[in-house]
Design a protein around this motif. Structure first.
Motif, PDB file in Angstrom:
ATOM      1  N   LYS A 173      57.470 -15.001 -71.155  1.00  0.00           N
ATOM      2  CA  LYS A 173      58.933 -14.814 -71.164  1.00  0.00           C
ATOM      3  C   LYS A 173      59.444 -13.826 -72.218  1.00  0.00           C
ATOM      4  CE  LYS A 173      59.669 -19.027 -73.762  1.00  0.00           C
ATOM      5  NZ  LYS A 173      59.792 -20.463 -73.656  1.00  0.00           N
ATOM      6  N   GLU A 174      58.684 -13.650 -73.307  1.00  0.00           N
ATOM      7  CA  GLU A 174      59.135 -12.718 -74.364  1.00  0.00           C
ATOM      8  C   GLU A 174      58.579 -11.308 -74.165  1.00  0.00           C
ATOM      9  OE1 GLU A 174      61.220 -14.042 -76.290  1.00  0.00           O
ATOM     10  OE2 GLU A 174      60.711 -16.177 -76.395  1.00  0.00           O
ATOM     11  N   ASP A 175      57.774 -11.109 -73.118  1.00  0.00           N
ATOM     12  CA  ASP A 175      57.084  -9.824 -72.971  1.00  0.00           C
ATOM     13  C   ASP A 175      58.012  -8.768 -72.366  1.00  0.00           C
ATOM     14  OD1 ASP A 175      55.454  -7.691 -72.453  1.00  0.00           O
ATOM     15  OD2 ASP A 175      53.806  -8.886 -71.638  1.00  0.00           O
ATOM     16  N   ARG A 176      58.470  -7.857 -73.182  1.00  0.00           N
ATOM     17  CA  ARG A 176      59.428  -6.833 -72.738  1.00  0.00           C
ATOM     18  C   ARG A 176      58.742  -5.713 -71.950  1.00  0.00           C
ATOM     19  NH1 ARG A 176      62.991  -9.678 -72.076  1.00  0.00           N
ATOM     20  NH2 ARG A 176      64.541  -8.035 -71.869  1.00  0.00           N
ATOM     21  N   ASN A 177      57.408  -5.734 -71.893  1.00  0.00           N
ATOM     22  CA  ASN A 177      56.702  -4.669 -71.168  1.00  0.00           C
ATOM     23  C   ASN A 177      56.479  -4.998 -69.695  1.00  0.00           C
ATOM     24  OD1 ASN A 177      56.401  -3.063 -73.480  1.00  0.00           O
ATOM     25  ND2 ASN A 177      54.640  -4.292 -74.121  1.00  0.00           N
ATOM     26  N   ARG A 178      56.888  -6.191 -69.272  1.00  0.00           N
ATOM     27  CA  ARG A 178      56.720  -6.559 -67.863  1.00  0.00           C
ATOM     28  C   ARG A 178      58.095  -6.521 -67.187  1.00  0.00           C
ATOM     29  NH1 ARG A 178      52.464 -10.375 -69.897  1.00  0.00           N
ATOM     30  NH2 ARG A 178      50.760 -10.407 -68.401  1.00  0.00           N
ATOM     31  N   PRO A 179      58.328  -5.520 -66.316  1.00  0.00           N
ATOM     32  CA  PRO A 179      59.661  -5.373 -65.715  1.00  0.00           C
ATOM     33  C   PRO A 179      60.112  -6.615 -64.941  1.00  0.00           C
ATOM     34  CG  PRO A 179      58.160  -3.615 -64.948  1.00  0.00           C
ATOM     35  CD  PRO A 179      57.385  -4.473 -65.891  1.00  0.00           C
ATOM     36  N   LEU A 180      59.189  -7.340 -64.317  1.00  0.00           N
ATOM     37  CA  LEU A 180      59.590  -8.492 -63.500  1.00  0.00           C
ATOM     38  C   LEU A 180      59.916  -9.715 -64.358  1.00  0.00           C
ATOM     39  CD1 LEU A 180      57.072  -8.041 -60.556  1.00  0.00           C
ATOM     40  CD2 LEU A 180      59.521  -7.529 -60.566  1.00  0.00           C
ATOM     41  N   VAL A 181      59.557  -9.663 -65.620  1.00  0.00           N
ATOM     42  CA  VAL A 181      59.914 -10.747 -66.539  1.00  0.00           C
ATOM     43  C   VAL A 181      61.330 -10.501 -67.063  1.00  0.00           C
ATOM     44  CG1 VAL A 181      59.386 -11.747 -68.804  1.00  0.00           C
ATOM     45  CG2 VAL A 181      57.542 -11.303 -67.177  1.00  0.00           C
ATOM     46  N   LYS A 182      61.644  -9.235 -67.249  1.00  0.00           N
ATOM     47  CA  LYS A 182      62.967  -8.884 -67.784  1.00  0.00           C
ATOM     48  C   LYS A 182      64.104  -9.293 -66.848  1.00  0.00           C
ATOM     49  CE  LYS A 182      62.103  -4.521 -69.171  1.00  0.00           C
ATOM     50  NZ  LYS A 182      62.383  -3.230 -69.799  1.00  0.00           N
ATOM     51  N   GLN A 183      63.782  -9.507 -65.568  1.00  0.00           N
ATOM     52  CA  GLN A 183      64.823  -9.918 -64.605  1.00  0.00           C
ATOM     53  C   GLN A 183      65.279 -11.358 -64.813  1.00  0.00           C
ATOM     54  OE1 GLN A 183      63.151  -9.215 -60.745  1.00  0.00           O
ATOM     55  NE2 GLN A 183      63.521  -7.024 -60.860  1.00  0.00           N
ATOM     56  N   ASP A 232      65.111 -17.196 -63.258  1.00  0.00           N
ATOM     57  CA  ASP A 232      65.343 -17.562 -61.852  1.00  0.00           C
ATOM     58  C   ASP A 232      64.592 -16.634 -60.905  1.00  0.00           C
ATOM     59  OD1 ASP A 232      66.898 -19.574 -62.747  1.00  0.00           O
ATOM     60  OD2 ASP A 232      68.832 -18.666 -62.191  1.00  0.00           O
ATOM     61  N   GLU A 233      64.675 -15.338 -61.188  1.00  0.00           N
ATOM     62  CA  GLU A 233      63.966 -14.353 -60.361  1.00  0.00           C
ATOM     63  C   GLU A 233      62.454 -14.569 -60.426  1.00  0.00           C
ATOM     64  OE1 GLU A 233      64.915 -11.700 -58.423  1.00  0.00           O
ATOM     65  OE2 GLU A 233      66.954 -12.491 -58.548  1.00  0.00           O
ATOM     66  N   PHE A 234      61.991 -14.867 -61.625  1.00  0.00           N
ATOM     67  CA  PHE A 234      60.555 -15.087 -61.846  1.00  0.00           C
ATOM     68  C   PHE A 234      60.070 -16.263 -61.001  1.00  0.00           C
ATOM     69  CE2 PHE A 234      56.898 -16.657 -64.347  1.00  0.00           C
ATOM     70  CZ  PHE A 234      56.259 -15.489 -64.730  1.00  0.00           C
ATOM     71  N   PHE A 235      60.832 -17.364 -61.046  1.00  0.00           N
ATOM     72  CA  PHE A 235      60.450 -18.561 -60.286  1.00  0.00           C
ATOM     73  C   PHE A 235      60.535 -18.323 -58.777  1.00  0.00           C
ATOM     74  CE2 PHE A 235      59.930 -22.476 -63.006  1.00  0.00           C
ATOM     75  CZ  PHE A 235      59.821 -21.812 -64.210  1.00  0.00           C
ATOM     76  N   SER A 236      61.553 -17.577 -58.338  1.00  0.00           N
ATOM     77  CA  SER A 236      61.634 -17.395 -56.876  1.00  0.00           C
ATOM     78  C   SER A 236      60.574 -16.416 -56.387  1.00  0.00           C
ATOM     79  CB  SER A 236      63.034 -17.041 -56.373  1.00  0.00           C
ATOM     80  OG  SER A 236      63.585 -16.045 -57.119  1.00  0.00           O
TER      81      SER A 236
END
Ligand code: S3P
Length: 170
Positions: free
Chosen positions: A115-125, A128-132
């Motif tokens: 969750k703290e990883d700013r280098n992963r674009p799909l985490v930055k969303q 909720d987006e991550f779980f879906s």
């Protein structure tokens, strides 16, 4: 041996890959690292490259790399979280000797790890987006031939590896 490790972001693919890579003498790489290398980037710069160049370009490069490794017919590979897509699963079907291992880690654990990883674009969303996204991908991942728990279950991992190396089609 022709084995692909797959799973969601934060499932532990890289940890598992590093453990096995050191015991595997031969062709072995992490897809994201290899794609970054080919683009002249450090692995931690790949996320920014995706944001600047778009997902289509990234997915095309990822699929091309997959086909390249499938044709090699051997190796130990760590896929990106999105490589085992519907479209790419069909590619696997033409190469039955290429085996797949899903690191099946609960999404809550995956999220906590990245969750703290700013280098992963799909985490930055966001969460909720991550779980879906996980929900949408789970049925794809379950098409993998093998699966292991990604909760750092070392004895389970070691047992799998020992048996797999002796007999690649368990
Ligand atoms: C992605 C996961 C990332 C990377 C890219 C896209 C995904 O790899 O390939 O940001 O679609 O799940 P990791 O699973 O190694 O984080």
């Amino acid at each position: 041996m022709h084995l692909y490790i797959l799973g969601f972001m934060g499932s532990g693919k890289t940890t598992l890959f590093k453990k096995w890579q050191s015991q595997y003498e031969g062709l072995a790489f992490d897809f994201d690292h290899e794609l970054a290398r080919r683009l002249g980037l450090r692995p931690d710069e790949l996320g920014q490259w995706i944001e600047e160049n778009g997902w289509d370009d990234f997915r095309t490069k990822e699929s091309e790399l997959l086909v390249e490794t499938l044709k090699k017919g051997e190796g130990l590979y760590c896929l990106g979280g999105g490589t085992f897509s519907k479209e790419n699963i069909e590619k696997f079907n033409s190469f039955p000797k290429a085996e797949t291992l899903w690191l099946n880690t609960p999404v809550e654990i995956c999220w906590d790890r990245v969750k703290e990883d700013r280098n992963r674009p799909l985490v930055k969303q966001g969460k909720d987006e991550f779980f879906s996204l996980y929900k949408a991908r789970e049925s794809q991942y379950s098409k993998s031939k093998y699966q292991l728990s990604g909760e750092n279950n070392l004895p389970e991992w070691e047992e799998f590896w020992k048996n797999y190396v002796i007999n690649p089609s368990l």
